[in-house]
Design a protein around this motif. Sequence first.
Motif, PDB file in Angstrom:
ATOM      1  N   GLY A 137       0.836  -1.199   0.000  1.00  0.00           N
ATOM      2  CA  GLY A 137       0.000   0.000   0.000  1.00  0.00           C
ATOM      3  C   GLY A 137       0.866   1.242   0.000  1.00  0.00           C
ATOM      4  O   GLY A 137       1.984   1.241  -0.512  1.00  0.00           O
ATOM      5  N   PHE A 138       0.357   2.304   0.618  1.00  0.00           N
ATOM      6  CA  PHE A 138       1.091   3.567   0.665  1.00  0.00           C
ATOM      7  C   PHE A 138       1.195   4.059   2.104  1.00  0.00           C
ATOM      8  O   PHE A 138       0.388   3.689   2.959  1.00  0.00           O
ATOM      9  CB  PHE A 138       0.407   4.626  -0.204  1.00  0.00           C
TER      10      PHE A 138
ATOM     11  N   CYS B  72      -1.702   3.277   4.538  1.00  0.00           N
ATOM     12  CA  CYS B  72      -2.956   3.258   3.771  1.00  0.00           C
ATOM     13  C   CYS B  72      -3.006   1.954   2.986  1.00  0.00           C
ATOM     14  O   CYS B  72      -2.273   1.781   2.014  1.00  0.00           O
ATOM     15  CB  CYS B  72      -3.015   4.452   2.821  1.00  0.00           C
ATOM     16  N   VAL B  73      -3.858   1.052   3.435  1.00  0.00           N
ATOM     17  CA  VAL B  73      -3.910  -0.287   2.859  1.00  0.00           C
ATOM     18  C   VAL B  73      -5.335  -0.589   2.408  1.00  0.00           C
ATOM     19  O   VAL B  73      -6.290  -0.340   3.147  1.00  0.00           O
ATOM     20  CB  VAL B  73      -3.446  -1.354   3.876  1.00  0.00           C
TER      21      VAL B  73
ATOM     22  N   LYS C 187      -5.541   2.021  -9.099  1.00  0.00           N
ATOM     23  CA  LYS C 187      -6.894   1.956  -8.543  1.00  0.00           C
ATOM     24  C   LYS C 187      -6.911   2.426  -7.093  1.00  0.00           C
ATOM     25  O   LYS C 187      -7.794   3.190  -6.680  1.00  0.00           O
ATOM     26  CB  LYS C 187      -7.416   0.522  -8.650  1.00  0.00           C
ATOM     27  N   HIS C 188      -5.932   1.987  -6.327  1.00  0.00           N
ATOM     28  CA  HIS C 188      -5.855   2.363  -4.913  1.00  0.00           C
ATOM     29  C   HIS C 188      -5.696   3.875  -4.766  1.00  0.00           C
ATOM     30  O   HIS C 188      -6.371   4.515  -3.948  1.00  0.00           O
ATOM     31  CB  HIS C 188      -4.685   1.632  -4.251  1.00  0.00           C
TER      32      HIS C 188
ATOM     33  N   LYS D 249      -7.817   9.396  -3.606  1.00  0.00           N
ATOM     34  CA  LYS D 249      -8.020  10.778  -4.044  1.00  0.00           C
ATOM     35  C   LYS D 249      -9.489  11.169  -3.984  1.00  0.00           C
ATOM     36  O   LYS D 249      -9.834  12.315  -3.693  1.00  0.00           O
ATOM     37  CB  LYS D 249      -7.473  10.966  -5.458  1.00  0.00           C
ATOM     38  N   GLU D 250     -10.368  10.220  -4.257  1.00  0.00           N
ATOM     39  CA  GLU D 250     -11.809  10.505  -4.213  1.00  0.00           C
ATOM     40  C   GLU D 250     -12.272  10.890  -2.812  1.00  0.00           C
ATOM     41  O   GLU D 250     -13.265  11.596  -2.655  1.00  0.00           O
ATOM     42  CB  GLU D 250     -12.586   9.286  -4.706  1.00  0.00           C
TER      43      GLU D 250
END
Length: 343
Positions: A181-182, A191-192, A224-225, A230-231
């Motif tokens: 993740g990030f 962020c997973v 996609k992640h 961002k949404e």
Amino acid sequence: MDTSIFEISQERELQIKSVIPQSRVLQGNDNIISSSVLYLPKPFIEANTMEVNLSYLKNHCVIPVFSKDNERTIAHQEFIEIVQGCTSRAFPNHVFDKPEIRVSHEIKGRIPEAIQKQAKDLLDHERTQYFERMAFIIRIPSITEIINGNEMSLVIGGVRSYNLENLYSKKSFEKFKFFIGFQVKVCCNLCVSTDGFAEEMRVTSYVELQSKIMEILQNYNAEKHLVQMKELSDCSLTEHQFATLIGRSKLYQYLPKKDKINIPALNFNDGQLNVVAKDYYEDENFGRNSDGDLNLWNMYNLFTKANKSSYIDTFLDRNVNAFDFTKDIVKTLNNNSYHWFLS
């Protein structure tokens, strides 16, 4: 195994920025590491954990066995080294940091020659130890993206908890948790997403574990992640909506099972929800704005920050739950689904 899907293409609609650190690269026992200071010295998990390095696990910890047949387990350091190897194969053109390793629940022992000694009289070489629970991450600082003004880097990591194994029996499947993740640079929150997380990998060998990790890396869709994250910044809660959500979240823990079926799952405890409420007012990076509104990217980070108080064996599950829960709140705002938390 084909790893070409990990190459960063300039034609992608969503660019993942590739940043080569302005520093030398060191080659050592802990694999390739970057000597540049890219991250604040904050742990990715706190709770009751302590930090160790890979050489400490190799040189100062015994390896547990299955007691009925004396077959050894896959050691913590082997799990980390497997992930390092898979990371090198998946991202051959990128620099990655040495692992950040956190451990907890020390299991103590002693050598046979010290059987008659009092605990206080034991010498260092007469003591044995291993850690029941271990979590680690490997950062890839050369793959970054910015969301809502926050710089993020790709991370890979895993969790091993011997308490989930039956070490009193014969050798059987061993369980591991793994993710990609990030990580938000400013706070080291992870962020997973579900797509980048294996809640339980059941394996019997080193090779099988390696194969399953590579499969997860190949199937993970970073684009996609990032789009999903961002949404989150496009939707906001008013102060009243946030207060309602926190109150409902506290009630959720006591709902009958039949009433939980049609609403989003929330795995955070009362203490962690208190931290989220407190940081709504006090967190400099992810707190409310001047109008009292809170966008859902910031709310998500309040949850992942509060999750740092989780024990190692529940940490990743709650982290993924924070992302899923926040996405469900977006659905609530867009089409009034799952309205319970905001009504």
